[in-house]
Write a protein that holds these residues in place. Structure first.
Motif, mmCIF file in Angstrom:
data_model
loop_
_atom_site.group_PDB
_atom_site.id
_atom_site.type_symbol
_atom_site.label_atom_id
_atom_site.label_comp_id
_atom_site.label_asym_id
_atom_site.label_seq_id
_atom_site.Cartn_x
_atom_site.Cartn_y
_atom_site.Cartn_z
ATOM 1 N N ARG A 1 45.554 36.579 64.610
ATOM 2 C CA ARG A 1 44.377 37.529 65.471
ATOM 3 C C ARG A 1 44.305 37.645 66.772
ATOM 4 O O ARG A 1 44.508 39.691 67.133
ATOM 5 C CB ARG A 1 42.856 37.791 64.956
ATOM 6 N N MET B 1 48.166 39.566 58.354
ATOM 7 C CA MET B 1 48.065 38.070 58.849
ATOM 8 C C MET B 1 47.769 36.971 58.063
ATOM 9 O O MET B 1 47.798 35.748 58.689
ATOM 10 C CB MET B 1 46.505 39.042 59.716
ATOM 11 N N ASP C 1 47.116 40.443 67.184
ATOM 12 C CA ASP C 1 47.331 41.849 67.167
ATOM 13 C C ASP C 1 46.864 42.858 67.641
ATOM 14 O O ASP C 1 46.597 44.456 68.144
ATOM 15 C CB ASP C 1 46.414 42.043 66.013
ATOM 16 N N MET D 1 54.488 39.479 60.355
ATOM 17 C CA MET D 1 53.964 39.720 60.865
ATOM 18 C C MET D 1 54.354 41.381 61.937
ATOM 19 O O MET D 1 53.456 41.768 61.932
ATOM 20 C CB MET D 1 53.748 39.106 62.467
ATOM 21 N N LYS E 1 52.066 43.821 60.601
ATOM 22 C CA LYS E 1 50.793 44.607 61.693
ATOM 23 C C LYS E 1 49.497 45.586 61.812
ATOM 24 O O LYS E 1 49.513 46.457 61.421
ATOM 25 C CB LYS E 1 51.636 44.812 63.179
ATOM 26 N N GLY E 2 48.862 44.521 62.067
ATOM 27 C CA GLY E 2 47.148 45.103 62.237
ATOM 28 C C GLY E 2 46.246 45.212 60.953
ATOM 29 O O GLY E 2 45.101 45.315 60.366
ATOM 30 N N GLU F 1 56.939 42.177 68.351
ATOM 31 C CA GLU F 1 56.858 43.379 69.148
ATOM 32 C C GLU F 1 57.713 43.781 69.153
ATOM 33 O O GLU F 1 58.999 45.376 69.454
ATOM 34 C CB GLU F 1 56.404 43.895 70.438
#
Length: 328
Positions: free
Chosen positions: A127, A77, A130, A67, A71-72, A3
């Motif tokens: 997951r 993933m 996420d 990742m 992301k998402g 992040e």
């Protein structure tokens, strides 16, 4: 770690991910060390450990990079899970090949099963990561740890080997001393880095919260436009354009609300062709959702949003000022 990737700038973000990959690699090595202590195998640490660990760290870094940038995305993933699983397997197996091995046997079905378990657990952990709730991430971290410990136990069961040389008691004591020291250093590095990461992320969250409150409580409209669409609009902007939260401007083409005579000028601003005018107010005419004309001053700044070029705008309503000027 992931992040914080986009928050720290391009160079610092890559160093941040690389450091996180290093800590993850040390964590895998610690799992391997503990698992071998409970087995009948002698854990021998040789120079072959270093390239294997570096390979694992490199694949972990690539997994974190995927990742962070995708992301998402379901495909992101899956790819990151495959990379992270591939990164852990060399570390799980490295101790079996680090010493002189005369012969070894491999239980292929058990190795395949361990690979499936490792990938499934890693995918589930990613997951969880996420998702936004903090509890989901704690669950994901726990699942990832248990998955790798289970994989290591599968590996110990799947392989049987005989070493060329038999270690003497003095050699065993020396090996245990070195391994204990390395385990202690790895544990300390993991703890210190994890603590510093937590403290750093906490500061970022506090800074983000202050910025969010500043933007949401602004008297002027603050918005982000990406790919010619409204991506974010604060409360003042929704009120100005007479739009409902969640069912108004977001996702709609920006030119649907801009007077046609300003389309060319605003297109150049979106493309960054007028970067020298960043910070300088320009007058633009808009239409609200209810077709009410709006006279505004707009300050645009080129930026990025979700990794894509974007324009952040501050829009001030000068409709009343224009009306007074016309009356005079």
């Amino acid at each position: 770690m992931i992040e914080s990737f986009k928050k720290r700038g391009r160079i610092a973000g890559h160093y941040w991910l690389l450091a996180g990959a290093g800590v993850f690699g040390l964590g895998l090595w610690a799992i391997t060390f503990v698992a071998h202590l409970s087995s009948n195998y002698t854990l021998v640490v040789g120079w072959a450990v270093i390239p294997v660990l570096l390979a694992g760290v490199a694949m972990t870094y690539l997994s974190f990079l995927v990742m962070g940038k995708r992301k998402g995305s379901s495909g992101g993933m899956i790819v990151s899970s495959l990379l992270l699983s591939a990164a852990s397997f060399p570390v799980h197996f490295f101790s079996l090949h680090s010493g002189n091995v005369a012969e070894y046997k491999l239980d292929a079905p058990l190795v395949a099963l361990s690979a499936i378990v490792n990938f499934a657990g890693t995918l589930y952990a990613i997951r969880c990561f996420d998702r936004r709730p903090e509890t989901a991430r704690w669950i994901g971290g726990l699942v990832l740890g248990v998955t790798n410990m289970t994989t290591q136990l599968f590996v110990l069961k799947a392989m049987a080997f005989v070493r060329v040389e038999t270690l003497t008691p003095d050699q065993l004591n020396e090996y245990f001393a070195v391994q204990g020291t390395m385990f202690g250093i790895a544990t300390l590095v993991i703890f210190v880095f994890s603590l510093s990461a937590w403290m750093s992320d906490r500061k970022f969250l506090q800074s983000e919260e202050r910025y969010r409150l500043l933007v949401e409580n602004s008297m002027d409209m603050i918005a982000i436009i990406s790919e010619r669409q409204w991506e974010y609009v604060n409360r003042a902007g929704l009120k100005l354009f007479e739009a409902e939260p969640g069912n108004g401007l977001i996702g709609r083409p920006v030119f649907d609300y801009l007077h046609p005579r300003h389309h060319g000028e605003f297109s150049r601003l979106l493309k960054g062709e007028q970067s020298e005018t960043n910070g300088i107010p320009i007058e633009l005419e808009w239409y609200s959702v209810k077709k009410r004309p709006l006279h505004t001053e707009v300050v645009g700044t080129n930026t990025t949003y979700n990794g894509k070029p974007a324009l952040q705008v501050i829009v001030r309503d000068i409709t009343e000022r224009k009306k007074k000027t016309k009356r005079k």
